[in-house]
Design a protein around this motif. Structure first.
Motif, short mmCIF file in Angstrom:
data_model
loop_
_atom_site.label_atom_id
_atom_site.label_comp_id
_atom_site.label_asym_id
_atom_site.label_seq_id
_atom_site.Cartn_x
_atom_site.Cartn_y
_atom_site.Cartn_z
N SER A 134 -12.26 -15.81 -7.45
CA SER A 134 -12.15 -17.16 -7.97
C SER A 134 -11.55 -17.25 -9.37
O SER A 134 -11.25 -18.34 -9.85
CB SER A 134 -13.53 -17.84 -7.98
OG SER A 134 -14.41 -17.12 -8.82
N SER A 135 -11.37 -16.12 -10.05
CA SER A 135 -10.76 -16.17 -11.37
C SER A 135 -9.23 -16.22 -11.29
O SER A 135 -8.57 -16.37 -12.31
CB SER A 135 -11.20 -14.97 -12.21
OG SER A 135 -10.68 -13.77 -11.70
N TRP A 136 -8.69 -16.09 -10.09
CA TRP A 136 -7.24 -16.23 -9.87
C TRP A 136 -7.03 -17.48 -9.04
O TRP A 136 -7.32 -17.49 -7.84
CB TRP A 136 -6.69 -15.00 -9.13
CG TRP A 136 -6.90 -13.72 -9.86
CD1 TRP A 136 -8.05 -13.00 -9.95
CD2 TRP A 136 -5.94 -13.01 -10.63
NE1 TRP A 136 -7.87 -11.89 -10.72
CE2 TRP A 136 -6.58 -11.86 -11.15
CE3 TRP A 136 -4.58 -13.23 -10.92
CZ2 TRP A 136 -5.90 -10.93 -11.95
CZ3 TRP A 136 -3.92 -12.30 -11.71
CH2 TRP A 136 -4.57 -11.17 -12.21
N ILE A 137 -6.54 -18.53 -9.65
CA ILE A 137 -6.41 -19.80 -8.93
C ILE A 137 -5.00 -19.95 -8.35
O ILE A 137 -4.02 -19.43 -8.87
CB ILE A 137 -6.74 -21.00 -9.82
CG1 ILE A 137 -5.81 -21.05 -11.04
CG2 ILE A 137 -8.19 -20.97 -10.25
CD1 ILE A 137 -6.01 -22.29 -11.88
N ASN A 138 -4.92 -20.67 -7.27
CA ASN A 138 -3.65 -20.93 -6.58
C ASN A 138 -3.74 -22.33 -5.96
O ASN A 138 -4.55 -22.54 -5.07
CB ASN A 138 -3.42 -19.88 -5.48
CG ASN A 138 -2.07 -20.05 -4.79
OD1 ASN A 138 -1.13 -20.58 -5.37
ND2 ASN A 138 -1.99 -19.62 -3.54
N PHE A 151 -0.49 -13.93 -10.05
CA PHE A 151 -1.29 -14.06 -8.83
C PHE A 151 -1.74 -12.68 -8.39
O PHE A 151 -1.01 -11.70 -8.56
CB PHE A 151 -0.47 -14.69 -7.70
CG PHE A 151 -0.10 -16.14 -7.91
CD1 PHE A 151 -1.05 -17.14 -7.81
CD2 PHE A 151 1.21 -16.50 -8.21
CE1 PHE A 151 -0.72 -18.47 -7.99
CE2 PHE A 151 1.56 -17.82 -8.40
CZ PHE A 151 0.59 -18.81 -8.29
N TRP A 152 -2.94 -12.62 -7.81
CA TRP A 152 -3.41 -11.37 -7.20
C TRP A 152 -3.98 -11.73 -5.83
O TRP A 152 -5.08 -12.25 -5.72
CB TRP A 152 -4.47 -10.70 -8.06
CG TRP A 152 -4.78 -9.29 -7.63
CD1 TRP A 152 -4.06 -8.51 -6.77
CD2 TRP A 152 -5.89 -8.50 -8.05
NE1 TRP A 152 -4.65 -7.28 -6.62
CE2 TRP A 152 -5.78 -7.24 -7.40
CE3 TRP A 152 -6.96 -8.72 -8.90
CZ2 TRP A 152 -6.71 -6.23 -7.58
CZ3 TRP A 152 -7.89 -7.71 -9.08
CH2 TRP A 152 -7.75 -6.47 -8.43
N VAL A 153 -3.20 -11.45 -4.81
CA VAL A 153 -3.54 -11.83 -3.44
C VAL A 153 -4.61 -10.89 -2.88
O VAL A 153 -4.57 -9.67 -3.09
CB VAL A 153 -2.28 -11.80 -2.55
CG1 VAL A 153 -2.63 -12.15 -1.11
CG2 VAL A 153 -1.23 -12.76 -3.10
N ALA A 154 -5.57 -11.46 -2.16
CA ALA A 154 -6.64 -10.66 -1.55
C ALA A 154 -6.06 -9.72 -0.50
O ALA A 154 -5.09 -10.06 0.20
CB ALA A 154 -7.67 -11.58 -0.90
N PRO A 155 -6.63 -8.53 -0.35
CA PRO A 155 -6.14 -7.58 0.67
C PRO A 155 -6.34 -8.12 2.07
O PRO A 155 -7.22 -8.94 2.32
CB PRO A 155 -6.99 -6.33 0.42
CG PRO A 155 -8.20 -6.81 -0.30
CD PRO A 155 -7.76 -7.98 -1.12
#
Length: 241
Positions: free
Chosen positions: A152-156, A170-174
């Motif tokens: 949740s600390s990376w918003i999109n 951005f850091w996309v979930a695996p």
């Protein structure tokens, strides 16, 4: 060995603590928790969105801290990003402090093959002046939908700030793979927009090989620089079109 230090860490940590105290004292309704984990998540959120300032000596620390205190725009941006992070962290469902949220909202099984994405880093500029754009809205899509972030600390979507010089991350979930060392290409789309500017869409492909390594810890080396995005004002003709 040279001791290199990012002095923005102290500035952000101190300001986050101050804002948590101020907001809590006012009895603000949206503040649901001010525990150490929440504060650390907020600090992480802010540091990922402002440029670092490195020093290698005590004299450098003193000089740069004095310069920071005089930079009213940077101070205002840090406060704004801090409050944005605090609100985001406060509205996140538990438990999320220690668990990275995946596409299916489940913690990955140990040694299960996954496609681990690098952090995406990009910049948005004015196409005529080449100046960074502040307040641009950046949406990252995967397969036509908003890409799910690591936590949740990376918003999109996210916005760009003056303090970050028009940059976004951005850091996309695996994503689960069917087997180890599986090859697959992922097509991402970035939609950039800003009031008074013509929206821009940019697509890029990320080839990955699945692995059983747990990469839920941020690694600044494992990143991908996205092509710079240029927005043109509505009243200016883009010669590149």
């Amino acid at each position: 060995m040279v001791n290199v230090h990012n002095i923005m860490e102290e500035q952000v940590i101190a300001r986050v603590d101050e804002l948590y105290r101020e907001v809590k004292a006012k009895g603000t309704s949206w503040l649901t928790c001010d525990c150490e984990n929440c504060r650390l998540d907020t600090i992480n959120y802010v540091l990922n969105r402002i440029p670092p300032r490195y020093v290698v000596s005590g004299r450098g620390v003193a000089y740069n801290q004095g310069t920071l205190l005089k930079d009213s725009q940077l101070t205002a941006d840090i406060d704004r990003i801090c409050l944005e992070g605090m609100k985001l962290v406060s509205t996140a469902k538990r438990p999320y402090h220690k668990v990275a949220l995946l596409m299916d909202n489940k913690e990955p099984e140990i040694l299960q093959p996954m496609f681990n994405f690098p952090t995406f880093i990009g910049n948005v500029f004015d196409g005529s002046t080449f100046e960074p754009i502040t307040g641009a809205n950046i949406l990252l899509k995967l397969d036509g939908r908003a890409a799910f972030m690591m936590d949740s600390s990376w918003i999109n979507p996210c916005k760009t700030y003056a303090a970050s010089h028009g940059s976004f991350t951005f850091w996309v979930a695996p994503i689960k793979a069917s087997e180890d060392k599986e090859n697959k290409e992922f097509t991402f789309t970035i939609e950039a927009s800003m009031d008074g500017y013509t929206p821009v869409t940019y697509s890029f492909v990320v080839p990955l090989v699945s692995e059983t390594k747990d990469k839920r810890e941020l690694n600044s080396v494992y990143s991908l620089k996205i092509q710079d995005i240029f927005l043109f004002r509505d009243d200016i003709v883009n010669d590149q079109e």
